[in-house]
Write an enzyme that holds these catalytic residues in place. Structure first.
Site, PDB file in Angstrom:
ATOM      1  N   ASP A  85       0.825  -1.208   0.000  1.00  0.00           N
ATOM      2  CA  ASP A  85       0.000   0.000   0.000  1.00  0.00           C
ATOM      3  C   ASP A  85       0.859   1.258   0.000  1.00  0.00           C
ATOM      4  O   ASP A  85       2.053   1.222   0.319  1.00  0.00           O
ATOM      5  CB  ASP A  85      -0.949   0.000   1.202  1.00  0.00           C
ATOM      6  N   GLU A 147      -0.054  -1.299   5.784  1.00  0.00           N
ATOM      7  CA  GLU A 147       1.048  -0.858   6.652  1.00  0.00           C
ATOM      8  C   GLU A 147       0.911   0.622   6.992  1.00  0.00           C
ATOM      9  O   GLU A 147       1.249   1.052   8.102  1.00  0.00           O
ATOM     10  CB  GLU A 147       2.396  -1.118   5.951  1.00  0.00           C
TER      11      GLU A 147
END
Length: 394
Positions: A85, A147
């Site tokens: 991400d 994350e």
């Protein structure tokens, strides 16, 4: 299907949006990136496992493993880990399309170019050049979700009972300098609930801003206590930090403020537990809550992230120092390391690109760093997974 070139892999990963955000209007799935990595790993002979996150439906982890030939179901080996991400972006501050890999001034621009989709291109390019028949230990590739927000992907993989690598390298951008320890991260909201009323009669209300002023005084005392009580010399900022980051309260000058909220950020050192820190925060506001019962609430803005405590003299740290030519360091930001370390593996953070570019407009990788970074990553995989152990340790 053959693996694309290094730059084509880079381009493909950048082109697939996978933003993580607390704001649901901006939040996106990472499935396209996961599927792309799965296909490339399969081409290199990996067995691929894709798992949807239990706590965040629509987000996925990928765990790919390749054992040495004729040695199925082996334990140990090296896990190369990263998140798929990115943070959101401010379109007005970018000078190029964040989802198109572009080259200018000897730099590669793109959202995730160093934080941290690009790491996967480096890893797969390295594995492509190392012959499977010479592999001596398992290679694992871990690609996580979320994350940048909850770290839910890393927290879920930490519960994987069959996953037992010897070593883990998390490819966050460190300019290929090994990181053996880092601080944690805790964000909290301090919410004051007062009682609104007309400003002409203050005694008929309870002003939340005035109570917040008392809370801020207590927090500044806590800030000094943390600074004076805890210190680790490895860090550039050797003490825990407490930052008053955002405050909002009231709605009109002629109304007694009925609600005020302050958001704070605390960065604990290794050895200072999240539970202990939360207790210190509650203790700092306890007397005010006694004076004005039920007026002060302390709320976690996200699950706190503990500090990562590695050993500066571990075998993996020493190997990374030798390959990089750099002494291992401590850093103030945080990563997935404390969760992946729970798998029982020696863990470091070390990857291409500069942390100064992370979360910035026009995020980029300096192209002169590509070849040396690629060599270090290839050498690390080769030492851990291809050379005989006796030879590697000599």
């Amino acid at each position: 299907m053959s693996l694309p070139s290094f730059l084509e892999m880079y381009k493909s990963l950048i082109a697939q949006p996978s933003i993580s955000a607390i704001d649901k209007r901006l939040d996106q799935s990472n499935k396209a990136v996961i599927n792309t990595l799965a296909a490339w790993c399969s081409d290199l002979g990996f067995t691929v496992e894709i798992t949807e996150l239990e706590s965040v439906p629509g987000k996925f982890n990928l765990l790919a493993k390749r054992d040495p030939l004729n040695s199925a179901h082996t334990a140990g080996g090296l896990m190369l880990a990263g998140h798929t991400d990115t943070v959101p972006y401010d379109d007005a501050r970018w000078n190029s399309d964040p989802f198109t890999l572009s080259q200018k001034d000897n730099k590669l621009f793109g959202l995730g170019s160093i934080d941290m989709k690009g790491f996967f291109a480096f890893v797969l390019e390295a594995i492509k050049t190392l012959e499977h028949k010479n592999q001596k230990a398992p290679i694992l590739l871990l690609a996580t979700a979320d994350e940048e927000t909850t770290m839910a992907g890393a927290q879920q993989i930490a519960k994987h009972q069959q996953l037992k690598p010897d070593h883990c390298v998390i490819g966050e951008p460190t300019d290929m300098v090994p990181v053996f320890t880092h601080k944690g991260h805790m964000s909290s909201a301090i919410r004051i609930t007062g009682r609104s009323g007309h400003s002409s009669d203050p005694e008929r209300g309870l002003n939340a801003i005035e109570i917040m002023q008392q809370v801020i005084t207590k927090l500044l005392h806590l800030k000094e206590e943390l600074k004076n009580k805890y210190s680790i010399e490895h860090f550039a900022v050797p003490h825990p930090t407490l930052n008053l980051g955002h405050i909002h309260g009231g709605d009109n000058a002629n109304r007694i403020c009925g609600c005020c909220e302050l958001h704070i950020d605390i960065r604990p050192l290794p050895g200072l537990s999240i539970i202990e820190l939360q207790q210190m925060l509650l203790a700092a506001t306890h007397s005010i809550n006694e004076q004005y019962p039920g007026s002060v609430d302390v709320i976690d803005l996200h699950d706190p992230i503990p500090a990562f405590h590695g050993q500066p003299d571990s075998g993996l740290v020493k190997l990374a120092e030798k390959i990089s030519g750099q002494r291992a360091i401590a850093v103030n930001y945080c990563t997935e390391a404390p969760f992946l370390q729970q798998l029982g593996c020696e863990t470091i953070v070390m990857g291409p690109g500069s942390i100064q570019q992370a979360h910035q407009p026009d995020e980029h990788l300096a192209m002169e760093k590509i070849k040396p970074s690629q060599k270090m990553i290839t050498d690390l995989i080769n030492k851990c997974c291809f050379e005989d152990k006796q030879k590697a340790s000599s």
